[in-house]
Write an enzyme that holds these catalytic residues in place. Structure first.
Site, short mmCIF file in Angstrom:
data_model
loop_
_atom_site.label_atom_id
_atom_site.label_comp_id
_atom_site.label_asym_id
_atom_site.label_seq_id
_atom_site.Cartn_x
_atom_site.Cartn_y
_atom_site.Cartn_z
N VAL A 160 4.14 -0.90 3.88
CA VAL A 160 2.81 -1.17 4.42
C VAL A 160 2.09 -2.10 3.46
CG1 VAL A 160 0.61 -0.19 5.15
CG2 VAL A 160 2.71 1.09 5.53
N GLY A 174 9.63 1.31 6.37
CA GLY A 174 9.58 0.07 5.62
C GLY A 174 8.39 0.10 4.68
N ASP A 179 4.41 15.37 14.63
CA ASP A 179 4.63 15.01 13.22
C ASP A 179 3.33 15.18 12.43
OD1 ASP A 179 6.36 14.31 11.21
OD2 ASP A 179 6.06 12.16 11.44
N LEU A 182 0.81 -1.21 0.00
CA LEU A 182 0.00 0.00 0.00
C LEU A 182 0.85 1.26 0.00
CD1 LEU A 182 -2.59 -1.10 2.71
CD2 LEU A 182 -2.97 -0.99 0.25
N GLY A 183 2.05 1.16 0.53
CA GLY A 183 2.92 2.32 0.60
C GLY A 183 4.29 1.93 1.10
#
Length: 390
Positions: free
Chosen positions: A85, A83, A206, A77-78
């Site tokens: 997903v 790392g 963040d 997914l990303g």
């Protein structure tokens, strides 16, 4: 300050092409802008450093391997500094791996052992999301701590990140309307207000568009708590810490001093609100000189009633009233005030956005668009003068 700043928060490098991030919990843009850190100690802990009070499912690595079809590339997914997903499926009752298309969809973030974000941030995310519950925080289902493997399991957010909808705008990700942007802004503000409130007392540190995820109904939730910090205690005004975050979103006083407060998050919120208003990235080196830094470029426009609409995203043209645009501009410029004391609290931000939404609903009901139905801009108690001039 310059050398210290560049060593800790670095501007985004060239964008790396890779798997499209439909989930969006991993920041694709700033793999060099964050580094692992040592969070404040929390007790009691298990041997892995995880709070014993967390109500999370402990997954085996094999279960997550099967759930993601052995971490197949087409399940990605990303990707980012942490790392990858992966999309997976588990049984809603047993939490065991399920066949694709059955059970509950999950998003599995797998720690890259060679990445910049390591075990400490993985642990911090578990300890915060394992205790904090709010409709506008992404739900952490569980984790895996087995041998060298570190994974996190989240609820799946099918519409991905706000960043993708703002800046990709093609294919899977469609540009958001004005109403949806203001809804997302309000949802995200509620999430931050909860974190700053008496129950949590957490500084997120963040806040950015890639960390705001959207569910099927465009409800927004904050994700990625690896940099979160406990707020100041014992009457102190701030938390002194290593300078961490993403360049462009971090508040200037925090960058200069390392002193972190809730108003630092408010500044970051203001930057994201500017991104939603303008449709521009916070930093964009592809734009002409003078337009590459969003806050610096937009500030003069936002301070003028005559010029403010010139910075609004053209894709939203005709979708908002002039008075609503002015309200949003006032709120944005207050949030990115250079002096923290002139910024509103997140509770005040929530109130302002709720009033803006109410104004839009009343105008729609009465068929008015040009001016505010009350004839004045909603304000709140704040020591700063009005930032909008004629």
């Amino acid at each position: 300050m310059g050398s210290c700043f560049s060593a800790r928060i670095r501007a985004d490098g060239p964008r790396q092409e890779g798997p499209s991030s439909r989930y969006g919990s991993i920041d694709e843009r700033n793999t060099s802008s964050r580094r692992s850190f040592s969070p404040a100690p929390l007790t009691p802990r298990k041997d892995s450093g995880i709070l014993e009070s967390t109500n999370l499912k402990s997954f085996s690595f094999n279960d997550l391997r099967v759930a993601t079809r052995n971490f197949r590339p087409d399940s990605v997914l990303g990707a980012g500094g942490f790392g990858y997903v992966f999309k997976g499926w588990i049984d809603e009752h047993t939490f065991k791996a399920a066949k694709p298309g059955t059970g509950v969809v999950i998003a599995v973030k797998r720690l890259n052992q060679e990445g910049l974000q390591g075990h400490k941030e993985w642990q911090t995310e578990i300890n915060y999301l394992g205790q904090l519950y709010h409709p506008n925080l992404v739900k952490l289902v569980g984790y895996c701590f087995e041998d060298e493997h570190r994974l996190l399991v989240y609820e799946f957010m099918p519409r991905g990140s706000l960043e993708n909808h703002l800046f990709k705008g093609t294919g899977h990700f469609q540009p958001l309307s004005w109403n949806l942007r203001m809804k997302v802004a309000l949802d995200a503000a509620k999430g931050l207000a909860y974190l700053h409130g008496p129950e949590a007392k957490v500084i997120y540190r963040d806040f950015k568009s890639s960390n705001i995820l959207l569910d099927a109904n465009y409800n927004a939730k904050l994700s990625d708590f690896g940099l979160a910090k406990d707020g100041p205690k014992d009457g102190k005004s701030h938390v002194s810490t290593r300078i961490m975050g993403t360049f462009g979103y971090a508040a200037p006083e925090y960058i200069a001093t390392g002193r972190l407060t809730a108003r630092s998050d408010v500044y970051s919120f203001g930057v994201v609100l500017l991104e939603m208003i303008t449709g521009r990235r916070v930093l964009d080196k592809n734009r002409p000189n003078g337009e590459q830094n969003l806050v610096k470029w937009a500030r003069p426009y936002l301070s003028s009633k005559r010029r403010v609409l010139q910075v609004f995203d053209a894709r939203m043209e005709g979708q908002y009233s002039t008075s609503a645009a002015l309200r949003a501009a006032i709120l944005a410029i207050k949030c990115v005030a250079k002096e923290p004391k002139y910024r509103p609290t997140m509770d005040q931000v929530v109130k302002a956005l709720e009033q803006l939404q109410l104004q839009e609903e009343v105008q729609k009901h009465h068929g008015t668009c040009a001016e505010d139905y009350s004839g004045k801009v909603v304000s709140y108690s704040d020591p700063s003068p009005s930032p909008i001039s004629a």
